[in-house]
Design an enzyme around this catalytic site. Structure first.
Site, PDB file in Angstrom:
ATOM      1  N   ASP A 221       0.867  -1.180   0.000  1.00  0.00           N
ATOM      2  CA  ASP A 221       0.000   0.000   0.000  1.00  0.00           C
ATOM      3  C   ASP A 221       0.896   1.220   0.000  1.00  0.00           C
ATOM      4  O   ASP A 221       2.127   1.096   0.002  1.00  0.00           O
ATOM      5  CB  ASP A 221      -0.947  -0.011   1.216  1.00  0.00           C
ATOM      6  CG  ASP A 221      -2.289   0.642   0.903  1.00  0.00           C
ATOM      7  OD1 ASP A 221      -2.301   1.830   0.511  1.00  0.00           O
ATOM      8  OD2 ASP A 221      -3.326  -0.038   1.037  1.00  0.00           O
ATOM      9  N   HIS A 296      -3.137   3.282  -4.489  1.00  0.00           N
ATOM     10  CA  HIS A 296      -2.450   2.803  -3.287  1.00  0.00           C
ATOM     11  C   HIS A 296      -1.087   2.230  -3.662  1.00  0.00           C
ATOM     12  O   HIS A 296      -0.661   1.199  -3.140  1.00  0.00           O
ATOM     13  CB  HIS A 296      -3.308   1.765  -2.563  1.00  0.00           C
ATOM     14  CG  HIS A 296      -4.523   2.345  -1.909  1.00  0.00           C
ATOM     15  ND1 HIS A 296      -4.459   3.141  -0.785  1.00  0.00           N
ATOM     16  CD2 HIS A 296      -5.829   2.264  -2.238  1.00  0.00           C
ATOM     17  CE1 HIS A 296      -5.680   3.524  -0.444  1.00  0.00           C
ATOM     18  NE2 HIS A 296      -6.538   3.013  -1.314  1.00  0.00           N
ATOM     19  N   GLU A 361     -10.295   2.961  -4.801  1.00  0.00           N
ATOM     20  CA  GLU A 361      -9.995   4.363  -4.478  1.00  0.00           C
ATOM     21  C   GLU A 361      -8.974   5.006  -5.423  1.00  0.00           C
ATOM     22  O   GLU A 361      -8.085   5.745  -4.992  1.00  0.00           O
ATOM     23  CB  GLU A 361      -9.521   4.478  -3.029  1.00  0.00           C
ATOM     24  CG  GLU A 361     -10.586   4.042  -2.030  1.00  0.00           C
ATOM     25  CD  GLU A 361     -10.140   4.183  -0.583  1.00  0.00           C
ATOM     26  OE1 GLU A 361     -11.000   4.460   0.261  1.00  0.00           O
ATOM     27  OE2 GLU A 361      -8.945   4.002  -0.298  1.00  0.00           O
TER      28      GLU A 361
END
Length: 798
Positions: A221, A296, A361
């Site tokens: 991440d 990410h 995201e």
């Protein structure tokens, strides 16, 4: 508890091997029978019957592995090591061709033929002279051992001097058991905070203890890359390390400055990965690795900036990084070469049939400005950046499938069209899982509302710092993975559910344990046990025994919420509110008042539901050793004309925020400034339209509703609220709308009433309410163009 086990085995080809059996986790030992032992098994078995008598384990006991099966022998070795660790007698191994029925024995049978039973099913029979565990696969035999161990007291989970316990008794029992879902998972984020191999193994032990079978290892991440990749050494030289700002709050950490050393982090070597994978496999836990893409991934760009749209430079963020604009460039073919190289090495290390690629995201701001990305959109005939993400995901999935694997991604992979063989992990509620199942794709349910274990589990005032939210043990236990909206055929695509432990605010292994347990145990029962057998009160009773086990293991688990829970019902016969007060805690006294006075030990002790026929303020608190534990709850009760009356929902509230369900908007309870307090009903993107039947035509003076605004959580006030009245339920007279006059940009969280006063002598039987949702987040908002929320708590009619 150290689960590193070793045992010297003797083997004899073609013979039956006698072993004393023990395993790693959920067991129990004590001298003397255990009262109500069967009530302590978690997850609760599908079928269980307590019978008269006990079986005694002592030095004369024989343990038999039928057929000298290597897999059964390995499971027996685990079990034997645990017995010795808990202080059991050191029984000599024996080999015989048949079982002497005169000698007490424990028989483990691994039956090869397939009878169509679900994977993981087993049968356990405890009789006065013999214990038998039968299964059609190693996993089932392993799970049978777990249930057997839970028939003993909790001392099995301690370390004691060898031979200090001479005998144990087990109640006679018959169990036939199988899992409800094939996917029973827990997740652990090791990017935000890195955890050593020994803790990862302990975490796996806890999963296996409660028959969970999947470990989702979040290895990469923005805040750190945690797996060694030989072809790209900078991933562990650069991407695995960040500047140490651990002394600052996660959301207040500044980026790494020139000359500032990156000293916090770490990674798992290839050998360590292999070690953990084998450790998990021995406990019938599959590990699914996650390699995040296209978002990410800024830690990757810190090491290899050429894979970005802008060229950098980048550093590994030491804390919060939002929005995720610095993402992998979808127009750069070298990005896909890099990812295929990385995934090839990952697949070499992990035998799991699944590879998780994230996909969540991804802020597409840089894609919109990137010439390469725009050229990709043009050359591939794509409509927009959402379809570019779909192109990205489908291209990666094609590669994964070519290697004989399956792809899993977060529910954003649905955007722009789902890859053909992909499995969806639904985290933004259950809607993604529903959409996937209706398209014929498998789905795993892990909604933030019930399965995010980084949320608070009790009053934040008394808890370690968490990311926010409130997900209590009771709420987790009440989760149903299969939505009612799905048909029987569609429901088959729901593989199960998973709990997630994200670690932005979880810096240590001890803290991770605290956040995961006991909520993980509640989820374990949700995904294993038949839905009809789940019972919250029974679960609480069984958990008292599990807590003792965790104490012996030295697990830092949460004691749960000590908040009093006030709920209401309506008694039509007495025309009164029936107030019930409870809590997560078992047998902890609750004292209360009904007039708003402070609660003390001298206040009335709650023993049973009571009636209220007027407005009031309920205060209640839990008392331990005569002292208030944490703080009292204060709940204003509104006694009004619509209490308990039938509600006709013309539009449906979101599954994610149902409050108490279809009666939540006329139960007399008002919500707090926390939209997750269980009293607010939420609508995502659509309006509220509802009709209340007051039973007969009566005078009406006013209608009142409260709404909450919390724009940082995408919750906005309605555009307007319209109230209409009718005498016959067919013709409605619409009164003036009550408009919203407060800016959507208001930073503070606040509750806003939308009230309407009718003219004198107004009468009606039916009240219709229409609250207009803003629909989409405003253009200035971080969620611009996405559906926004509208929350309300009570329709008050006077």
């Amino acid at each position: 508890m150290n689960f590193k086990l070793s045992c010297n085995l003797q083997s004899a080809k073609g013979c039956v091997l006698f072993l004393f059996l023990v395993f790693l986790s959920a067991g129990v030992f004590s001298q003397g029978p255990m009262a109500g032992a069967t009530a302590s098994i978690v997850p609760v078995p599908a079928r269980m019957k307590l019978k008269p008598g006990v079986f005694t384990i002592d030095p004369q006991t024989r343990l038999v592995v039928n057929g000298d099966n290597p897999e059964a022998r390995r499971i027996a070795t685990f079990f034997a090591a645990q017995l010795q660790m808990a202080g059991g007698p050191d029984l000599a191994l024996a080999v015989k061709a048949s079982t002497d029925q005169k000698l007490p024995s424990v028989v483990f049978s691994l039956i090869e033929e397939n009878t169509g039973s679900p994977s993981g099913s087993y049968e356990l029979k405890v009789e006065p002279h013999q214990i038998q565990i039968h299964a059609h696969g190693g996993a089932g035999l392993f799970y049978g051992v777990q249930s057997l161990l839970q028939l003993f007291p909790p001392e099995i989970c301690k370390q004691a001097p060898a031979g200090s316990v001479k005998s144990w008794t087990i109640p006679c029992t018959e169990i036939k058991d199988h899992p409800r879902f094939p996917y029973r998972g827990m997740h652990l984020d090791v990017s935000r905070h890195f955890f050593p191999v020994e803790f990862v193994k302990r975490y796996i032990d806890l999963l296996a203890m409660y028959k969970m079978n999947t470990f989702h290892w979040h290895l990469t991440d923005d805040n750190g890359w945690r797996i060694e990749i030989k072809k790209y050494p900078k991933l562990t030289q650069v991407a695995a390390w960040r500047v140490d700002h651990e002394n600052l709050p996660w959301n207040q950490r500044s980026a790494q400055q020139p000359g500032e050393p990156a000293t916090y982090g770490g990674f798992y070597t290839r050998d360590e990965i292999r070690e953990v994978v084998k450790y998990a496999a021995d406990r019938y836990v599959m590990i699914i690795p996650e390699i995040e893409m296209p978002a990410h991934s800024v830690e990757v760009l810190a090491a290899y900036p050429q894979f970005s749209c802008t060229g950098g430079p980048f550093t590994v963020p030491p804390g919060s990084y939002w929005p995720n604009r610095d993402i992998l460039c979808a127009g750069n073919d070298s990005v896909f070469t890099f990812l295929e190289d990385v995934l090839s090495e990952v697949m070499e290390l992990f035998p799991s049939p699944y590879i998780h690629i994230g996909g969540d995201e991804a802020d597409k701001t840089n894609w919109k400005k990137c010439p390469k990305c725009q050229e990709r959109i043009k050359s591939e005939g794509l409509k927009d950046e959402k379809e570019l993400q779909s192109y990205f995901i489908k291209r990666i999935e094609k590669f994964i499938v070519s290697k004989g694997k399956k792809m899993i991604g977060w529910d954003e992979i649905l955007e722009g069209g789902l890859a053909p063989e992909a499995t969806v992990m639904s985290w933004r509620g259950v809607e993604g899982g529903i959409a996937a199942a209706r398209q014929g794709h498998d789905a795993i349910m892990t909604p933030g509302s019930h399965c995010y274990f980084d949320y608070y589990q009790a009053d934040p005032q008394f808890e370690p710092k968490a990311i926010g939210g409130l997900t209590t043990l009771k709420k987790v236990y009440g989760f149903e993975p299969v939505p009612n909206e799905l048909s029987t055929e569609e429901a088959r695509h729901i593989l199960g559910a998973q709990g997630n432990v994200w670690t932005e605010f979880i810096p240590t292994p001890s803290h991770a344990e605290y956040m995961a347990l006991p909520r993980m145990i509640a989820l374990a029962e949700v995904v294993w046990s038949p839905a009809k057998l789940r019972n919250w009160d029974h679960f609480r009773q069984r958990m008292s025994n599990q807590f003792k086990r965790l104490d012996y293991m030295g697990v830092n688990y949460s004691k749960g919420s000590f908040r009093a829970e006030v709920t209401t019902g309506f008694d039509k016969k007495t025309n009164a509110l029936l107030v019930t007060i409870g809590s997560e805690q078992l047998n902890v006294p609750i004292h209360y008042t009904t007039n708003g006075d402070d609660v003390t030990i001298a206040s009335p002790l709650y023993t049973s539901p009571f009636e209220i026929k007027k407005n009031g303020i309920i205060r209640a608190g839990l008392f331990v050793d005569g002292k208030l534990k944490e703080k009292t709850v204060e709940m204003p009760l509104l006694f009004h004309l619509a209490i308990g009356k039938p509600l006709n929902y013309l539009t449906q509230y979101s599954y994610r925020y149902p409050a108490s369900g279809r009666g939540a908007l006329n139960d007399g309870l008002r919500g707090s400034a926390n939209h997750r307090d269980g009293l607010w009903q939420g609508y995502l993107g659509n309006d509220l339209e509802i009709i209340i039947d007051l039973g007969k035509e009566i005078p009406i003076n006013s209608v009142q509703m409260n709404f909450i605004q919390n724009q940082h959580n995408w919750i906005f006030l309605p555009v307007f609220v319209e109230y209409s009245l009718s005498s016959d339920g067919k013709k409605y007279h619409s009164f003036n709308e009550v408009p919203n006059t407060i800016s959507t940009k208001e930073e503070q969280v606040f509750i806003q009433p939308f009230n309407f006063q009718f003219m004198a002598n107004t009468k009606a039987r039916f009240v219709k309410v229409h609250a207009k949702n803003l629909g989409k987040c405003p253009s200035w908002h971080e969620g611009s163009g996405e559906d926004c929320w509208m929350f309300m708590d009570e329709i008050v009619v006077f």
